[in-house]
Design a protein around this motif. Sequence first.
Motif, PDB file in Angstrom:
ATOM      1  N   TRP A 104       1.146   0.607   1.922  1.00 22.90           N
ATOM      2  CA  TRP A 104       0.308   1.684   1.398  1.00 22.90           C
ATOM      3  C   TRP A 104      -1.083   1.623   1.988  1.00 22.90           C
ATOM      4  O   TRP A 104      -1.468   0.640   2.640  1.00 22.90           O
ATOM      5  N   GLU A 105      -1.832   2.684   1.763  1.00 22.92           N
ATOM      6  CA  GLU A 105      -3.265   2.740   2.068  1.00 22.92           C
ATOM      7  C   GLU A 105      -3.945   3.245   0.812  1.00 22.92           C
ATOM      8  O   GLU A 105      -3.605   4.321   0.318  1.00 22.92           O
ATOM      9  N   MET A 106      -4.876   2.474   0.263  1.00 19.60           N
ATOM     10  CA  MET A 106      -5.521   2.837  -0.997  1.00 19.60           C
ATOM     11  C   MET A 106      -6.985   3.158  -0.753  1.00 19.60           C
ATOM     12  O   MET A 106      -7.663   2.471   0.008  1.00 19.60           O
ATOM     13  N   GLN A 107      -7.467   4.216  -1.414  1.00 16.09           N
ATOM     14  CA  GLN A 107      -8.880   4.534  -1.318  1.00 16.09           C
ATOM     15  C   GLN A 107      -9.372   5.121  -2.635  1.00 16.09           C
ATOM     16  O   GLN A 107      -8.609   5.754  -3.378  1.00 16.09           O
ATOM     17  N   PHE A 108     -10.622   4.877  -2.956  1.00 18.93           N
ATOM     18  CA  PHE A 108     -11.249   5.477  -4.126  1.00 18.93           C
ATOM     19  C   PHE A 108     -11.739   6.878  -3.777  1.00 18.93           C
ATOM     20  O   PHE A 108     -12.106   7.162  -2.636  1.00 18.93           O
ATOM     21  N   ASP A 109     -11.754   7.752  -4.790  1.00 13.77           N
ATOM     22  CA  ASP A 109     -12.172   9.135  -4.583  1.00 13.77           C
ATOM     23  C   ASP A 109     -12.910   9.600  -5.835  1.00 13.77           C
ATOM     24  O   ASP A 109     -12.382   9.491  -6.941  1.00 13.77           O
ATOM     25  N   ASP A 110     -14.122  10.107  -5.673  1.00 15.79           N
ATOM     26  CA  ASP A 110     -14.905  10.529  -6.841  1.00 15.79           C
ATOM     27  C   ASP A 110     -14.865  12.041  -7.049  1.00 15.79           C
ATOM     28  O   ASP A 110     -15.606  12.588  -7.861  1.00 15.79           O
ATOM     29  N   THR A 111     -13.971  12.740  -6.325  1.00 15.20           N
ATOM     30  CA  THR A 111     -13.899  14.201  -6.450  1.00 15.20           C
ATOM     31  C   THR A 111     -12.664  14.666  -7.205  1.00 15.20           C
ATOM     32  O   THR A 111     -12.459  15.869  -7.378  1.00 15.20           O
ATOM     33  N   MET A 112     -11.841  13.743  -7.675  1.00 18.75           N
ATOM     34  CA  MET A 112     -10.525  14.105  -8.199  1.00 18.75           C
ATOM     35  C   MET A 112     -10.548  14.526  -9.663  1.00 18.75           C
ATOM     36  O   MET A 112     -11.371  14.054 -10.444  1.00 18.75           O
ATOM     37  N   ILE A 113      -9.598  15.411 -10.027  1.00 16.85           N
ATOM     38  CA  ILE A 113      -9.338  15.724 -11.423  1.00 16.85           C
ATOM     39  C   ILE A 113      -8.362  14.709 -11.994  1.00 16.85           C
ATOM     40  O   ILE A 113      -8.569  14.154 -13.063  1.00 16.85           O
ATOM     41  N   ALA A 114      -7.272  14.449 -11.256  1.00 16.76           N
ATOM     42  CA  ALA A 114      -6.263  13.477 -11.689  1.00 16.76           C
ATOM     43  C   ALA A 114      -6.794  12.055 -11.555  1.00 16.76           C
ATOM     44  O   ALA A 114      -7.778  11.806 -10.853  1.00 16.76           O
ATOM     45  N   LYS A 115      -6.119  11.118 -12.230  1.00 15.33           N
ATOM     46  CA  LYS A 115      -6.515   9.709 -12.121  1.00 15.33           C
ATOM     47  C   LYS A 115      -6.070   9.115 -10.795  1.00 15.33           C
ATOM     48  O   LYS A 115      -6.716   8.215 -10.259  1.00 15.33           O
ATOM     49  N   ALA A 116      -4.953   9.587 -10.260  1.00 20.95           N
ATOM     50  CA  ALA A 116      -4.459   9.088  -8.981  1.00 20.95           C
ATOM     51  C   ALA A 116      -3.635  10.171  -8.311  1.00 20.95           C
ATOM     52  O   ALA A 116      -3.116  11.071  -8.968  1.00 20.95           O
ATOM     53  N   LEU A 117      -3.512  10.064  -7.006  1.00 19.39           N
ATOM     54  CA  LEU A 117      -2.741  11.041  -6.238  1.00 19.39           C
ATOM     55  C   LEU A 117      -2.142  10.334  -5.029  1.00 19.39           C
ATOM     56  O   LEU A 117      -2.839   9.627  -4.297  1.00 19.39           O
ATOM     57  N   VAL A 118      -0.834  10.513  -4.846  1.00 21.56           N
ATOM     58  CA  VAL A 118      -0.141   9.930  -3.705  1.00 21.56           C
ATOM     59  C   VAL A 118       0.189  11.038  -2.720  1.00 21.56           C
ATOM     60  O   VAL A 118       0.768  12.059  -3.089  1.00 21.56           O
ATOM     61  N   SER A 119      -0.191  10.838  -1.483  1.00 22.44           N
ATOM     62  CA  SER A 119       0.144  11.763  -0.411  1.00 22.44           C
ATOM     63  C   SER A 119       0.726  10.945   0.730  1.00 22.44           C
ATOM     64  O   SER A 119       0.000  10.219   1.412  1.00 22.44           O
ATOM     65  N   GLY A 120       2.036  11.024   0.917  1.00 19.89           N
ATOM     66  CA  GLY A 120       2.686  10.146   1.883  1.00 19.89           C
ATOM     67  C   GLY A 120       2.592   8.712   1.403  1.00 19.89           C
ATOM     68  O   GLY A 120       3.030   8.381   0.297  1.00 19.89           O
ATOM     69  N   THR A 121       1.993   7.857   2.206  1.00 24.62           N
ATOM     70  CA  THR A 121       1.787   6.456   1.801  1.00 24.62           C
ATOM     71  C   THR A 121       0.323   6.174   1.468  1.00 24.62           C
ATOM     72  O   THR A 121      -0.070   5.021   1.327  1.00 24.62           O
ATOM     73  N   ARG A 122      -0.455   7.250   1.353  1.00 26.88           N
ATOM     74  CA  ARG A 122      -1.868   7.090   0.981  1.00 26.88           C
ATOM     75  C   ARG A 122      -2.032   7.337  -0.514  1.00 26.88           C
ATOM     76  O   ARG A 122      -1.593   8.362  -1.032  1.00 26.88           O
ATOM     77  N   VAL A 123      -2.651   6.383  -1.193  1.00 26.50           N
ATOM     78  CA  VAL A 123      -2.876   6.476  -2.635  1.00 26.50           C
ATOM     79  C   VAL A 123      -4.368   6.617  -2.880  1.00 26.50           C
ATOM     80  O   VAL A 123      -5.157   5.738  -2.519  1.00 26.50           O
ATOM     81  N   ARG A 124      -4.752   7.739  -3.476  1.00 28.25           N
ATOM     82  CA  ARG A 124      -6.152   7.955  -3.847  1.00 28.25           C
ATOM     83  C   ARG A 124      -6.302   7.691  -5.330  1.00 28.25           C
ATOM     84  O   ARG A 124      -5.538   8.206  -6.148  1.00 28.25           O
ATOM     85  N   LEU A 125      -7.295   6.897  -5.686  1.00 31.58           N
ATOM     86  CA  LEU A 125      -7.556   6.526  -7.068  1.00 31.58           C
ATOM     87  C   LEU A 125      -8.915   7.072  -7.484  1.00 31.58           C
ATOM     88  O   LEU A 125      -9.921   6.856  -6.789  1.00 31.58           O
ATOM     89  N   ASN A 126      -8.937   7.781  -8.604  1.00 29.00           N
ATOM     90  CA  ASN A 126     -10.177   8.337  -9.119  1.00 29.00           C
ATOM     91  C   ASN A 126     -11.150   7.209  -9.451  1.00 29.00           C
ATOM     92  O   ASN A 126     -10.875   6.368 -10.309  1.00 29.00           O
ATOM     93  N   SER A 127     -12.271   7.183  -8.772  1.00 34.34           N
ATOM     94  CA  SER A 127     -13.220   6.082  -8.943  1.00 34.34           C
ATOM     95  C   SER A 127     -13.881   6.088 -10.312  1.00 34.34           C
ATOM     96  O   SER A 127     -14.509   5.098 -10.706  1.00 34.34           O
ATOM     97  N   LYS A 128     -13.724   7.190 -11.070  1.00 28.17           N
ATOM     98  CA  LYS A 128     -14.318   7.276 -12.404  1.00 28.17           C
ATOM     99  C   LYS A 128     -13.288   7.065 -13.508  1.00 28.17           C
ATOM    100  O   LYS A 128     -13.606   7.209 -14.695  1.00 28.17           O
ATOM    101  N   ALA A 129     -12.058   6.712 -13.133  1.00 29.32           N
ATOM    102  CA  ALA A 129     -10.977   6.557 -14.120  1.00 29.32           C
ATOM    103  C   ALA A 129     -11.244   5.376 -15.046  1.00 29.32           C
ATOM    104  O   ALA A 129     -11.722   4.327 -14.625  1.00 29.32           O
ATOM    105  N   LYS A 130     -10.906   5.577 -16.324  1.00 28.77           N
ATOM    106  CA  LYS A 130     -10.948   4.496 -17.319  1.00 28.77           C
ATOM    107  C   LYS A 130      -9.732   4.675 -18.221  1.00 28.77           C
ATOM    108  O   LYS A 130      -9.575   5.724 -18.850  1.00 28.77           O
ATOM    109  N   VAL A 131      -8.860   3.676 -18.266  1.00 31.89           N
ATOM    110  CA  VAL A 131      -7.630   3.768 -19.055  1.00 31.89           C
ATOM    111  C   VAL A 131      -7.338   2.425 -19.715  1.00 31.89           C
ATOM    112  O   VAL A 131      -7.889   1.389 -19.331  1.00 31.89           O
TER     113      VAL A 131
END
Length: 390
Positions: free
Chosen positions: A176-203
């Motif tokens: 995989w390739e993981m990166q933080f993203d501060d523009t997302m509505i969702a907590k995480a998003l997978v596109s192919g093998t790239r995983v974007r994680l909402n940098s503001k997520a709290k769960v």
Amino acid sequence: MSSVDNSSKSSIRELADIDPLFTAIDQQLHALVRGINILEAVTPLNHAQQKALFFKQHYSALPSFIYREHNISPFSLKRSLFNLPLEKIQDSDLQQLYLAVVDSYVDKIDQFKSIGTDEFLYDSMRYYGEPSEKDIRNAQFILHLPEHAPDESEMLDAFAIRDILTAMVDQENYTWEMQFDDTMIAKALVSGTRVRLNSKAKVSKTDALALAHHELGVHLLTSLNGNKQPLRILSLGCPMNTMTQEGLAILSEYLSGNLTLQRLKVLALRVIAVKSMIEDKDFRSTFLILKEKYHIDDELAYTITARVYRGGGYTKDYLYLKGFSLVLTAYEQEENFNNLLAGKTSLEFLPLITRLIDKQLLAAPHFITPAFKEPKVNSAVESFITHAIK
């Protein structure tokens, strides 16, 4: 259910020699549509700013989202798709699969070109459909269930969530390739093998584990399995694979023991929000329905509302609950269930995909979802609730 054993046996079989014609058509199709990613395209670039303005103006400033620009020529792309020589594919199952995928991408092109306009809602409804009365009843059933005591565990930030995701990746040997993203509505998003994680997520920890089983155990896993196919058709995805993929992902949460009633209620609220969006076509009205009728906090009400209004009206979110119900039934009844993990598949095409695997034109799934391999036993109450969704 015996699908794990069946997949394990078929995965060691040699694949048939693939006709070079099949490969050439497959490569042409992939080259034509690889840039069509609706989920990425409807992600607002100014989500954070519009959210802040909405609350600053006391819900009166309706969000005006902006989206990435694209240079796709819909007419030229459709013409190129229809010019693919699919009639030369001699295997009837394989030809049927390619014909269906091409038709599906023609609909996706219409969605893609209308993002940010009033037409997007109608293109979305044509592709994803809209909630039926049964879907609404299922949502209302869940929303009327008594609340459990709130989770008092410590909330995990994006870095702690990343550590939980990384642990699963290491354990399952995913790439995989993981990166933080501060523009997302969702907590995480997978596109192919790239995983974007909402940098503001709290769960909570339970929700973080659910996120891992959902995003990695299904969305990343089916991307990896699709990449291992001799043909790339299952990386592109069967028609309406969204409902099956999201159903598999919620099933993964359930079988891992991390699907909470609170999570089910969020899925139910998405159904209500989609219905309101279609009927009211007013962001503020949908937000207030969630906030005042269902008594959820502002943050969650905004997130759910923004998800369904992005792009101009995105009906996809009602499919999570429906997909879960259909996939749960298939899990308990279908002998070849795990073949759904072979790529971006859909339930409708499971028999066809199984035949192609048996004919060695496709490969059985290399990776199997951890929760499917070793399912947890859920409580009688949780089992009753999930099986009551019809």
